[in-house]
Design a protein around this motif. Structure first.
Motif: not given
Lengths: 263, 298
Positions: A86, A90-94, B163, B166-167, B169-170, B173-174
Protein backbone atom coordinates in the motif's frame (compact mmCIF):
# COMPACT_ATOMS: atom_id res chain seq x y z
CA UNK A 1 -3.39 -14.00 -15.47
CA UNK A 2 -5.74 -11.13 -14.72
CA UNK A 3 -8.81 -10.48 -16.76
CA UNK A 4 -11.03 -7.54 -15.95
CA UNK A 5 -14.16 -7.25 -18.09
CA UNK A 6 -16.24 -4.11 -18.11
CA UNK A 7 -16.15 -3.32 -14.41
CA UNK A 8 -17.81 -0.19 -13.05
CA UNK A 9 -18.02 1.25 -9.59
CA UNK A 10 -19.94 4.26 -8.38
CA UNK A 11 -19.35 5.45 -4.84
CA UNK A 12 -22.20 7.10 -2.93
CA UNK A 13 -24.60 6.09 -5.68
CA UNK A 14 -27.88 7.99 -5.62
CA UNK A 15 -26.54 10.86 -3.57
CA UNK A 16 -25.29 14.30 -4.51
CA UNK A 17 -21.78 12.98 -3.88
CA UNK A 18 -22.13 10.16 -6.38
CA UNK A 19 -18.80 9.52 -8.06
CA UNK A 20 -18.24 7.11 -10.91
CA UNK A 21 -14.78 5.86 -10.01
CA UNK A 22 -14.61 3.08 -12.59
CA UNK A 23 -16.44 3.24 -15.89
CA UNK A 24 -16.57 0.01 -17.91
CA UNK A 25 -12.92 -0.79 -17.40
CA UNK A 26 -11.50 -3.81 -19.19
CA UNK A 27 -7.94 -4.96 -18.84
CA UNK A 28 -6.09 -8.19 -19.51
CA UNK A 29 -2.70 -8.98 -18.05
CA UNK A 30 -0.67 -11.86 -19.39
CA UNK A 31 1.53 -13.98 -17.22
CA UNK A 32 4.69 -12.04 -16.40
CA UNK A 33 3.34 -8.64 -17.44
CA UNK A 34 4.64 -5.74 -15.37
CA UNK A 35 2.17 -2.93 -15.94
CA UNK A 36 2.61 0.59 -14.60
CA UNK A 37 -0.51 2.69 -14.04
CA UNK A 38 -0.54 6.49 -14.15
CA UNK A 39 -3.25 9.12 -13.99
CA UNK A 40 -4.33 12.15 -11.95
CA UNK A 41 -6.04 12.14 -8.61
CA UNK A 42 -9.45 10.54 -8.80
CA UNK A 43 -8.63 8.81 -12.10
CA UNK A 44 -9.61 5.46 -10.63
CA UNK A 45 -6.18 3.87 -10.30
CA UNK A 46 -6.47 2.83 -6.68
CA UNK A 47 -10.13 1.97 -7.18
CA UNK A 48 -9.09 -0.44 -9.92
CA UNK A 49 -6.55 -2.14 -7.66
CA UNK A 50 -8.97 -2.26 -4.75
CA UNK A 51 -11.68 -3.72 -7.00
CA UNK A 52 -9.30 -6.50 -7.99
CA UNK A 53 -8.30 -7.02 -4.36
CA UNK A 54 -11.93 -7.23 -3.26
CA UNK A 55 -11.96 -4.27 -0.87
CA UNK A 56 -15.47 -3.64 -2.24
CA UNK A 57 -17.75 -5.34 -4.75
CA UNK A 58 -18.03 -3.85 -8.23
CA UNK A 59 -21.40 -2.72 -9.58
CA UNK A 60 -20.99 -4.61 -12.84
CA UNK A 61 -18.44 -6.58 -14.78
CA UNK A 62 -16.27 -9.55 -14.10
CA UNK A 63 -12.87 -10.09 -12.51
CA UNK A 64 -10.93 -13.25 -13.22
CA UNK A 65 -7.59 -14.12 -11.66
CA UNK A 66 -5.75 -17.08 -13.17
CA UNK A 67 -9.00 -18.29 -14.71
CA UNK A 68 -10.99 -18.10 -11.47
CA UNK A 69 -13.86 -15.67 -11.21
CA UNK A 70 -13.30 -13.82 -7.96
CA UNK A 71 -16.25 -11.39 -8.03
CA UNK A 72 -17.97 -13.12 -5.16
CA UNK A 73 -14.90 -13.86 -3.10
CA UNK A 74 -14.31 -11.68 -0.06
CA UNK A 75 -11.10 -9.75 0.37
CA UNK A 76 -9.41 -12.32 2.60
CA UNK A 77 -10.28 -15.15 0.22
CA UNK A 78 -8.84 -13.32 -2.78
CA UNK A 79 -5.68 -12.76 -0.75
CA UNK A 80 -4.39 -16.18 -1.70
CA UNK A 81 -3.97 -14.95 -5.28
CA UNK A 82 -2.62 -11.52 -4.44
CA UNK A 83 0.37 -9.77 -2.99
CA UNK A 84 -0.38 -6.19 -2.00
CA UNK A 85 1.71 -3.22 -0.97
CA UNK A 86 0.00 0.00 0.00
CA UNK A 87 0.93 3.66 -0.23
CA UNK A 88 1.01 4.15 3.52
CA UNK A 89 3.91 2.19 5.01
CA UNK A 90 1.83 1.76 8.18
CA UNK A 91 -0.77 -0.22 6.27
CA UNK A 92 1.15 -3.26 5.15
CA UNK A 93 2.56 -4.53 8.42
CA UNK A 94 1.41 -5.18 11.98
CA UNK A 95 3.30 -2.55 13.98
CA UNK A 96 2.98 -4.29 17.34
CA UNK A 97 4.39 -7.57 16.05
CA UNK A 98 7.96 -8.58 15.26
CA UNK A 99 9.52 -8.69 11.80
CA UNK A 100 9.60 -12.48 12.02
CA UNK A 101 5.97 -12.62 13.17
CA UNK A 102 4.85 -10.42 10.27
CA UNK A 103 6.68 -12.60 7.79
CA UNK A 104 5.20 -15.71 9.38
CA UNK A 105 1.71 -14.27 8.94
CA UNK A 106 2.44 -13.65 5.28
CA UNK A 107 4.01 -17.08 4.84
CA UNK A 108 0.59 -18.55 5.68
CA UNK A 109 -1.37 -16.46 3.21
CA UNK A 110 -3.89 -18.69 1.48
CA UNK A 111 -3.36 -21.50 3.98
CA UNK A 112 -5.44 -22.47 6.95
CA UNK A 113 -4.22 -21.11 10.26
CA UNK A 114 -4.14 -23.92 12.75
CA UNK A 115 -3.09 -24.47 16.33
CA UNK A 116 0.45 -25.21 15.30
CA UNK A 117 3.09 -22.82 16.61
CA UNK A 118 3.06 -19.54 14.67
CA UNK A 119 6.67 -19.68 13.50
CA UNK A 120 8.35 -22.99 12.82
CA UNK A 121 12.06 -23.31 13.50
CA UNK A 122 13.00 -23.77 9.86
CA UNK A 123 11.28 -20.53 8.90
CA UNK A 124 13.79 -18.42 10.82
CA UNK A 125 16.53 -19.43 8.42
CA UNK A 126 14.39 -18.66 5.38
CA UNK A 127 13.40 -15.24 6.69
CA UNK A 128 16.97 -14.44 7.62
CA UNK A 129 18.13 -15.13 4.10
CA UNK A 130 15.33 -13.12 2.55
CA UNK A 131 15.96 -10.17 4.83
CA UNK A 132 19.66 -10.36 4.05
CA UNK A 133 18.85 -10.04 0.36
CA UNK A 134 17.13 -6.73 1.05
CA UNK A 135 20.48 -5.33 2.15
CA UNK A 136 18.96 -3.25 4.94
CA UNK A 137 20.58 -5.04 7.85
CA UNK A 138 17.21 -6.28 9.07
CA UNK A 139 18.37 -9.90 9.28
CA UNK A 140 19.93 -9.17 12.66
CA UNK A 141 16.77 -7.56 14.02
CA UNK A 142 14.30 -10.36 13.34
CA UNK A 143 12.34 -9.96 16.56
CA UNK A 144 12.24 -6.15 16.47
CA UNK A 145 8.72 -4.77 16.45
CA UNK A 146 7.93 -3.45 12.98
CA UNK A 147 6.53 -0.25 14.49
CA UNK A 148 10.08 0.77 15.37
CA UNK A 149 11.27 0.65 11.75
CA UNK A 150 11.36 3.44 9.18
CA UNK A 151 8.80 3.78 6.39
CA UNK A 152 11.24 2.47 3.80
CA UNK A 153 12.13 -0.54 5.90
CA UNK A 154 8.46 -1.26 6.46
CA UNK A 155 7.71 -1.06 2.73
CA UNK A 156 10.60 -3.41 1.98
CA UNK A 157 9.22 -5.88 4.52
CA UNK A 158 5.72 -5.50 3.09
CA UNK A 159 7.15 -6.33 -0.33
CA UNK A 160 8.71 -9.45 1.10
CA UNK A 161 5.41 -10.33 2.75
CA UNK A 162 3.53 -9.80 -0.50
CA UNK A 163 5.82 -12.15 -2.37
CA UNK A 164 6.75 -14.73 0.27
CA UNK A 165 3.98 -16.93 -1.06
CA UNK A 166 4.32 -16.36 -4.79
CA UNK A 167 1.24 -14.33 -5.73
CA UNK A 168 -0.60 -14.76 -9.02
CA UNK A 169 -0.68 -11.00 -9.15
CA UNK A 170 1.29 -8.33 -7.32
CA UNK A 171 -0.61 -5.09 -6.64
CA UNK A 172 1.52 -2.06 -5.80
CA UNK A 173 -0.51 1.01 -4.91
CA UNK A 174 1.97 3.92 -5.07
CA UNK A 175 4.11 2.02 -2.64
CA UNK A 176 6.98 4.51 -2.85
CA UNK A 177 4.94 7.73 -2.77
CA UNK A 178 5.31 8.29 0.96
CA UNK A 179 9.07 7.74 0.98
CA UNK A 180 11.94 10.18 0.49
CA UNK A 181 13.52 10.01 -3.00
CA UNK A 182 16.52 7.97 -1.97
CA UNK A 183 14.48 5.41 -0.03
CA UNK A 184 11.89 5.33 -2.83
CA UNK A 185 14.64 4.44 -5.31
CA UNK A 186 15.88 1.68 -3.04
CA UNK A 187 12.39 0.20 -2.59
CA UNK A 188 11.81 0.35 -6.35
CA UNK A 189 15.10 -1.41 -6.91
CA UNK A 190 14.04 -4.17 -4.50
CA UNK A 191 10.66 -4.33 -6.24
CA UNK A 192 12.29 -4.79 -9.63
CA UNK A 193 14.60 -7.47 -8.27
CA UNK A 194 11.79 -9.51 -6.73
CA UNK A 195 9.49 -9.16 -9.74
CA UNK A 196 12.23 -10.31 -12.09
CA UNK A 197 13.41 -13.11 -9.86
CA UNK A 198 9.93 -14.60 -9.44
CA UNK A 199 8.54 -13.55 -12.85
CA UNK A 200 5.59 -11.92 -11.11
CA UNK A 201 2.62 -10.48 -12.92
CA UNK A 202 2.50 -6.96 -11.53
CA UNK A 203 0.24 -3.93 -11.52
CA UNK A 204 2.04 -0.86 -10.15
CA UNK A 205 0.46 2.52 -9.65
CA UNK A 206 2.90 5.39 -9.61
CA UNK A 207 2.81 9.16 -9.65
CA UNK A 208 6.28 9.30 -11.06
CA UNK A 209 6.05 9.25 -14.85
CA UNK A 210 9.74 8.57 -15.29
CA UNK A 211 9.32 5.47 -13.10
CA UNK A 212 6.26 4.48 -15.07
CA UNK A 213 8.31 4.50 -18.25
CA UNK A 214 11.42 2.96 -16.78
CA UNK A 215 9.76 0.00 -15.09
CA UNK A 216 7.64 -2.74 -16.58
CA UNK A 217 6.78 -3.78 -20.10
CA UNK A 218 3.48 -1.99 -20.39
CA UNK A 219 1.97 1.30 -19.28
CA UNK A 220 -1.65 2.33 -18.91
CA UNK A 221 -3.02 5.82 -18.27
CA UNK A 222 -6.33 6.33 -16.54
CA UNK A 223 -8.66 9.30 -16.53
CA UNK A 224 -12.11 9.66 -15.00
CA UNK A 225 -12.54 5.95 -14.42
CA UNK A 226 -11.41 4.86 -17.86
CA UNK A 227 -8.22 3.56 -19.38
CA UNK A 228 -7.37 6.18 -21.99
CA UNK A 229 -3.94 5.01 -23.10
CA UNK A 230 -2.35 1.58 -23.17
CA UNK A 231 1.12 1.10 -24.55
CA UNK A 232 3.61 -1.74 -24.41
CA UNK A 233 6.77 -3.20 -25.83
CA UNK A 234 9.21 -1.09 -27.84
CA UNK A 235 6.79 1.79 -28.13
CA UNK A 236 6.62 2.04 -24.35
CA UNK A 237 10.38 1.88 -23.94
CA UNK A 238 10.81 4.81 -26.30
CA UNK A 239 8.41 7.08 -24.41
CA UNK A 240 9.47 10.36 -22.85
CA UNK A 241 7.73 12.11 -19.97
CA UNK A 242 6.77 14.89 -22.43
CA UNK A 243 5.10 12.31 -24.67
CA UNK A 244 2.96 11.18 -21.76
CA UNK A 245 1.94 14.73 -20.87
CA UNK A 246 1.09 15.37 -24.49
CA UNK A 247 -0.91 12.16 -24.68
CA UNK A 248 -2.77 13.06 -21.56
CA UNK A 249 -3.80 16.46 -22.91
CA UNK A 250 -4.80 14.96 -26.20
CA UNK A 251 -6.80 12.05 -24.85
CA UNK A 252 -8.41 13.53 -21.78
CA UNK A 253 -9.20 16.92 -23.24
CA UNK A 254 -7.78 18.33 -20.04
CA UNK A 255 -5.18 21.01 -20.24
CA UNK A 256 -1.64 19.91 -19.64
CA UNK A 257 -2.18 18.87 -16.49
CA UNK A 258 -0.98 20.37 -13.36
CA UNK A 259 -3.44 17.83 -12.14
CA UNK A 260 -1.25 15.08 -13.36
CA UNK A 261 2.05 16.63 -12.44
CA UNK A 262 1.10 17.81 -9.03
CA UNK A 263 -1.14 15.05 -7.96
CA UNK B 1 -7.76 4.23 60.13
CA UNK B 2 -6.77 1.02 61.74
CA UNK B 3 -3.70 -0.70 60.39
CA UNK B 4 -4.81 -3.91 62.05
CA UNK B 5 -8.17 -4.00 60.33
CA UNK B 6 -6.54 -3.11 57.04
CA UNK B 7 -4.10 -5.99 57.39
CA UNK B 8 -7.02 -8.19 58.28
CA UNK B 9 -8.80 -7.18 55.09
CA UNK B 10 -5.79 -7.62 52.82
CA UNK B 11 -5.90 -11.39 52.21
CA UNK B 12 -9.53 -11.08 51.15
CA UNK B 13 -8.61 -8.26 48.80
CA UNK B 14 -5.83 -10.34 47.31
CA UNK B 15 -8.14 -13.29 46.70
CA UNK B 16 -10.74 -11.01 45.18
CA UNK B 17 -8.06 -9.34 43.08
CA UNK B 18 -6.89 -12.65 41.67
CA UNK B 19 -10.42 -13.72 40.71
CA UNK B 20 -11.12 -10.39 39.05
CA UNK B 21 -7.67 -10.61 37.51
CA UNK B 22 -8.88 -13.66 35.60
CA UNK B 23 -11.76 -11.54 34.37
CA UNK B 24 -9.28 -8.81 33.42
CA UNK B 25 -7.37 -11.36 31.31
CA UNK B 26 -10.56 -11.70 29.30
CA UNK B 27 -10.85 -7.93 28.99
CA UNK B 28 -7.23 -7.82 27.83
CA UNK B 29 -8.02 -10.12 24.90
CA UNK B 30 -10.60 -7.74 23.51
CA UNK B 31 -9.29 -4.37 24.65
CA UNK B 32 -5.58 -4.87 23.98
CA UNK B 33 -5.18 -7.83 21.66
CA UNK B 34 -8.17 -7.17 19.40
CA UNK B 35 -8.36 -3.41 20.01
CA UNK B 36 -12.12 -3.62 20.64
CA UNK B 37 -14.01 -2.16 23.56
CA UNK B 38 -16.33 -5.01 24.49
CA UNK B 39 -19.05 -4.17 27.00
CA UNK B 40 -20.53 -7.66 26.95
CA UNK B 41 -18.48 -8.47 30.04
CA UNK B 42 -20.79 -6.63 32.44
CA UNK B 43 -23.43 -9.17 31.47
CA UNK B 44 -21.34 -12.26 30.84
CA UNK B 45 -19.67 -12.08 34.25
CA UNK B 46 -23.09 -12.50 35.84
CA UNK B 47 -24.00 -15.18 33.30
CA UNK B 48 -21.01 -17.18 34.49
CA UNK B 49 -21.97 -16.67 38.11
CA UNK B 50 -25.59 -17.56 37.45
CA UNK B 51 -24.81 -20.70 35.48
CA UNK B 52 -22.29 -21.95 38.04
CA UNK B 53 -24.59 -21.18 40.98
CA UNK B 54 -27.64 -22.87 39.47
CA UNK B 55 -25.66 -25.96 38.46
CA UNK B 56 -24.11 -26.21 41.92
CA UNK B 57 -27.41 -25.90 43.78
CA UNK B 58 -28.75 -28.58 41.46
CA UNK B 59 -26.00 -30.91 42.52
CA UNK B 60 -23.16 -30.42 40.07
CA UNK B 61 -19.55 -30.51 41.15
CA UNK B 62 -18.47 -26.85 41.59
CA UNK B 63 -15.31 -27.32 39.54
CA UNK B 64 -17.27 -28.87 36.68
CA UNK B 65 -19.85 -26.07 36.87
CA UNK B 66 -17.10 -23.62 35.93
CA UNK B 67 -16.69 -25.41 32.61
CA UNK B 68 -20.32 -24.67 31.85
CA UNK B 69 -19.93 -21.09 33.05
CA UNK B 70 -17.03 -20.80 30.59
CA UNK B 71 -19.16 -22.20 27.77
CA UNK B 72 -22.07 -19.88 28.60
CA UNK B 73 -19.69 -16.90 28.48
CA UNK B 74 -18.35 -18.06 25.15
CA UNK B 75 -21.90 -18.17 23.81
CA UNK B 76 -22.45 -14.57 24.96
CA UNK B 77 -19.20 -13.52 23.27
CA UNK B 78 -20.27 -15.28 20.11
CA UNK B 79 -23.51 -13.29 20.02
CA UNK B 80 -21.63 -10.01 20.33
CA UNK B 81 -19.13 -11.12 17.69
CA UNK B 82 -21.88 -12.22 15.37
CA UNK B 83 -23.93 -9.03 15.51
CA UNK B 84 -20.75 -6.97 15.22
CA UNK B 85 -19.16 -8.73 12.25
CA UNK B 86 -22.11 -10.21 10.39
CA UNK B 87 -24.69 -7.50 11.04
CA UNK B 88 -22.39 -4.50 10.86
CA UNK B 89 -23.14 -3.10 14.31
CA UNK B 90 -20.20 -1.23 15.89
CA UNK B 91 -18.44 -3.40 18.47
CA UNK B 92 -19.20 -1.14 21.40
CA UNK B 93 -22.92 -1.09 20.58
CA UNK B 94 -22.98 -4.82 19.89
CA UNK B 95 -21.56 -5.36 23.36
CA UNK B 96 -24.10 -3.06 24.96
CA UNK B 97 -26.95 -4.88 23.20
CA UNK B 98 -25.75 -8.29 24.33
CA UNK B 99 -25.15 -7.00 27.84
CA UNK B 100 -28.70 -5.67 28.02
CA UNK B 101 -30.17 -8.89 26.66
CA UNK B 102 -28.10 -10.87 29.15
CA UNK B 103 -29.88 -9.17 32.04
CA UNK B 104 -33.08 -10.96 31.04
CA UNK B 105 -31.25 -14.17 30.31
CA UNK B 106 -29.43 -14.10 33.64
CA UNK B 107 -32.77 -13.56 35.40
CA UNK B 108 -34.15 -16.55 33.47
CA UNK B 109 -31.18 -18.68 34.48
CA UNK B 110 -31.52 -17.86 38.18
CA UNK B 111 -35.25 -17.26 38.37
CA UNK B 112 -34.54 -14.51 40.89
CA UNK B 113 -32.16 -11.63 41.38
CA UNK B 114 -29.89 -13.39 43.85
CA UNK B 115 -29.02 -17.05 44.17
CA UNK B 116 -27.35 -17.90 47.47
CA UNK B 117 -24.50 -20.37 47.43
CA UNK B 118 -23.60 -21.46 50.94
CA UNK B 119 -20.18 -22.87 51.57
CA UNK B 120 -21.76 -25.00 54.32
CA UNK B 121 -23.97 -26.81 51.86
CA UNK B 122 -21.71 -27.15 48.87
CA UNK B 123 -18.10 -28.07 48.40
CA UNK B 124 -17.12 -24.71 46.88
CA UNK B 125 -13.58 -24.42 45.59
CA UNK B 126 -13.18 -20.82 46.69
CA UNK B 127 -14.89 -18.96 49.51
CA UNK B 128 -14.57 -15.94 51.75
CA UNK B 129 -14.52 -18.47 54.54
CA UNK B 130 -11.24 -20.00 53.37
CA UNK B 131 -9.23 -17.07 52.13
CA UNK B 132 -5.84 -18.78 51.96
CA UNK B 133 -7.22 -21.71 50.03
CA UNK B 134 -9.06 -19.28 47.74
CA UNK B 135 -5.85 -17.40 47.01
CA UNK B 136 -4.10 -20.65 46.15
CA UNK B 137 -6.92 -21.92 43.92
CA UNK B 138 -7.21 -18.51 42.26
CA UNK B 139 -3.49 -18.48 41.56
CA UNK B 140 -3.62 -21.97 40.06
CA UNK B 141 -6.42 -20.87 37.75
CA UNK B 142 -4.59 -17.68 36.79
CA UNK B 143 -1.30 -19.47 36.07
CA UNK B 144 -2.96 -22.16 33.98
CA UNK B 145 -4.96 -19.58 32.02
CA UNK B 146 -1.86 -17.45 31.43
CA UNK B 147 0.14 -20.44 30.19
CA UNK B 148 -2.64 -21.62 27.90
CA UNK B 149 -3.11 -18.06 26.58
CA UNK B 150 0.62 -17.76 25.98
CA UNK B 151 0.54 -20.92 23.94
CA UNK B 152 -2.65 -20.03 22.07
CA UNK B 153 -1.60 -16.53 21.04
CA UNK B 154 1.67 -17.97 19.78
CA UNK B 155 -0.07 -20.38 17.40
CA UNK B 156 -0.92 -19.60 13.80
CA UNK B 157 -4.54 -18.97 14.75
CA UNK B 158 -3.63 -16.88 17.81
CA UNK B 159 -1.13 -14.87 15.77
CA UNK B 160 -3.85 -14.09 13.25
CA UNK B 161 -6.04 -12.77 16.09
CA UNK B 162 -3.19 -10.52 17.26
CA UNK B 163 -2.64 -9.35 13.69
CA UNK B 164 -6.33 -8.50 13.39
CA UNK B 165 -6.09 -6.20 16.38
CA UNK B 166 -2.84 -4.70 15.16
CA UNK B 167 -3.77 -3.97 11.55
CA UNK B 168 -7.09 -4.92 10.03
CA UNK B 169 -6.19 -4.04 6.43
CA UNK B 170 -2.95 -5.92 6.51
CA UNK B 171 -4.66 -8.93 8.05
CA UNK B 172 -7.19 -9.14 5.25
CA UNK B 173 -4.48 -8.61 2.65
CA UNK B 174 -2.67 -11.59 4.17
CA UNK B 175 -5.78 -13.73 3.88
CA UNK B 176 -6.95 -13.59 7.47
CA UNK B 177 -10.70 -13.86 7.91
CA UNK B 178 -10.95 -10.93 10.30
CA UNK B 179 -14.62 -11.54 11.07
CA UNK B 180 -13.69 -14.97 12.28
CA UNK B 181 -10.69 -13.86 14.33
CA UNK B 182 -12.76 -11.14 16.01
CA UNK B 183 -15.47 -13.63 16.90
CA UNK B 184 -12.94 -16.10 18.31
CA UNK B 185 -11.38 -13.34 20.40
CA UNK B 186 -14.74 -12.23 21.77
CA UNK B 187 -15.73 -15.84 22.48
CA UNK B 188 -12.56 -16.58 24.44
CA UNK B 189 -12.67 -13.26 26.25
CA UNK B 190 -16.20 -13.70 27.50
CA UNK B 191 -15.54 -17.32 28.33
CA UNK B 192 -12.81 -16.21 30.72
CA UNK B 193 -14.99 -13.44 32.11
CA UNK B 194 -17.81 -15.89 32.82
CA UNK B 195 -15.38 -18.35 34.38
CA UNK B 196 -14.27 -15.57 36.71
CA UNK B 197 -17.96 -14.85 37.36
CA UNK B 198 -18.45 -18.45 38.44
CA UNK B 199 -15.47 -18.29 40.76
CA UNK B 200 -16.62 -14.99 42.17
CA UNK B 201 -20.14 -16.27 42.85
CA UNK B 202 -18.59 -19.07 44.93
CA UNK B 203 -16.20 -16.66 46.63
CA UNK B 204 -18.87 -14.20 47.75
CA UNK B 205 -21.43 -16.93 48.43
CA UNK B 206 -24.05 -15.86 45.93
CA UNK B 207 -24.70 -15.02 42.31
CA UNK B 208 -26.32 -11.64 41.98
CA UNK B 209 -27.95 -10.04 38.96
CA UNK B 210 -25.82 -6.92 39.52
CA UNK B 211 -22.52 -8.64 40.17
CA UNK B 212 -21.15 -7.67 36.77
CA UNK B 213 -22.07 -4.03 36.87
CA UNK B 214 -18.96 -2.01 36.08
CA UNK B 215 -16.89 -5.13 35.48
CA UNK B 216 -15.44 -3.64 32.31
CA UNK B 217 -14.12 -0.68 34.30
CA UNK B 218 -12.45 -2.94 36.86
CA UNK B 219 -10.99 -5.00 34.04
CA UNK B 220 -9.62 -1.91 32.34
CA UNK B 221 -8.23 -0.65 35.65
CA UNK B 222 -6.37 -3.93 36.13
CA UNK B 223 -5.02 -3.88 32.58
CA UNK B 224 -3.87 -0.27 32.90
CA UNK B 225 -2.35 -0.61 36.37
CA UNK B 226 -0.48 -3.71 35.22
CA UNK B 227 0.75 -1.94 32.13
CA UNK B 228 1.80 1.25 33.89
CA UNK B 229 3.77 -0.55 36.58
CA UNK B 230 5.24 -3.44 34.62
CA UNK B 231 4.97 -2.34 30.98
CA UNK B 232 8.58 -1.26 30.75
CA UNK B 233 10.08 -4.38 32.29
CA UNK B 234 7.70 -7.14 31.18
CA UNK B 235 8.13 -7.65 27.43
CA UNK B 236 7.23 -11.33 27.33
CA UNK B 237 3.56 -11.97 26.58
CA UNK B 238 3.07 -14.34 29.53
CA UNK B 239 4.59 -11.77 31.89
CA UNK B 240 2.33 -9.09 30.45
CA UNK B 241 -0.65 -11.28 31.24
CA UNK B 242 0.70 -11.90 34.74
CA UNK B 243 1.04 -8.15 35.23
CA UNK B 244 -2.70 -7.79 34.63
CA UNK B 245 -3.53 -10.19 37.46
CA UNK B 246 -1.08 -8.32 39.68
CA UNK B 247 -2.70 -5.06 38.53
CA UNK B 248 -6.06 -6.39 39.62
CA UNK B 249 -4.70 -7.37 43.03
CA UNK B 250 -3.20 -3.90 43.43
CA UNK B 251 -6.54 -2.38 42.50
CA UNK B 252 -8.37 -4.32 45.22
CA UNK B 253 -5.70 -3.58 47.80
CA UNK B 254 -6.03 0.13 47.00
CA UNK B 255 -9.80 -0.20 47.32
CA UNK B 256 -9.36 -1.83 50.72
CA UNK B 257 -7.13 1.05 51.79
CA UNK B 258 -9.50 3.79 50.66
CA UNK B 259 -12.37 2.04 52.40
CA UNK B 260 -10.29 1.95 55.58
CA UNK B 261 -9.65 5.65 55.01
CA UNK B 262 -13.38 6.17 55.20
CA UNK B 263 -14.65 6.05 51.63
CA UNK B 264 -18.19 4.77 51.51
CA UNK B 265 -18.60 1.51 49.59
CA UNK B 266 -21.34 3.10 47.51
CA UNK B 267 -18.79 5.70 46.34
CA UNK B 268 -16.48 2.98 45.05
CA UNK B 269 -17.83 2.95 41.52
CA UNK B 270 -17.30 6.69 41.24
CA UNK B 271 -13.79 6.21 42.57
CA UNK B 272 -13.09 3.40 40.07
CA UNK B 273 -14.47 5.35 37.14
CA UNK B 274 -12.33 8.39 38.00
CA UNK B 275 -9.20 6.27 38.39
CA UNK B 276 -9.74 4.59 35.01
CA UNK B 277 -10.65 7.85 33.26
CA UNK B 278 -7.47 9.48 34.55
CA UNK B 279 -5.31 6.48 33.65
CA UNK B 280 -6.78 6.19 30.15
CA UNK B 281 -6.28 9.88 29.47
CA UNK B 282 -2.62 9.98 30.48
CA UNK B 283 -1.17 8.89 27.09
CA UNK B 284 -3.33 11.46 25.30
CA UNK B 285 -2.54 14.28 27.70
CA UNK B 286 1.15 13.46 27.61
CA UNK B 287 1.13 13.61 23.84
CA UNK B 288 -0.90 16.75 23.73
CA UNK B 289 0.73 18.88 26.39
CA UNK B 290 4.14 17.47 27.12
CA UNK B 291 5.53 16.23 23.83
CA UNK B 292 8.06 18.27 21.92
CA UNK B 293 6.79 19.59 18.62
CA UNK B 294 3.13 19.22 19.47
CA UNK B 295 0.70 16.47 18.66
CA UNK B 296 1.73 13.64 16.38
CA UNK B 297 -1.66 13.75 14.74
CA UNK B 298 -1.73 17.48 14.12
Amino acid sequence: MLEVRGISKTFNAGTINAKKALDQVSLTLNEGDFVTVIGGNGAGKSTLLNAVAGVFNVDEGQIMIDGVEVNRLSEHKRAKFLGRVFQDPMNGTAATMGIDENLALAYRRGKSRTLRWGIQAKEHKLYREMLKELGLGLEDRMTTRVGLLSGGQRQAITLLMATLQRPKLLLLDEHTAALDPKTAAKVLEITQKIVERDHLTTLMITHNMANAIEYGNRLIMMHEGKIIFDVSGEEKKGLQVEDLLHKFTELSGDSASDRMLLS
Amino acid sequence: MSIISLLGALPGSIAQGIIWGIMALGVYITYKVLDLADLTVDGSLCTGGAVAAMLIVNGMNPLLSLLFAFIAGMAAGFITGFIHTKMGIPAILAGILTQLALYSINMRIMGRATQALSVDEYNLIVSLRYINKSILIGLIFAVVIILVSYWFFGTELGSSIRATGSNLNMSRAQGINTDRTKIIGLVLSNGLVALAGGLYAMFQGNADINMGRGAIVIGLAAVIIGEVIFGKIFRNFALKLASIVIGSVIYYVVIAIVIQLGLSTTDLKLFSAVIVAVALSIPYLKNRYFSKGGSKNA
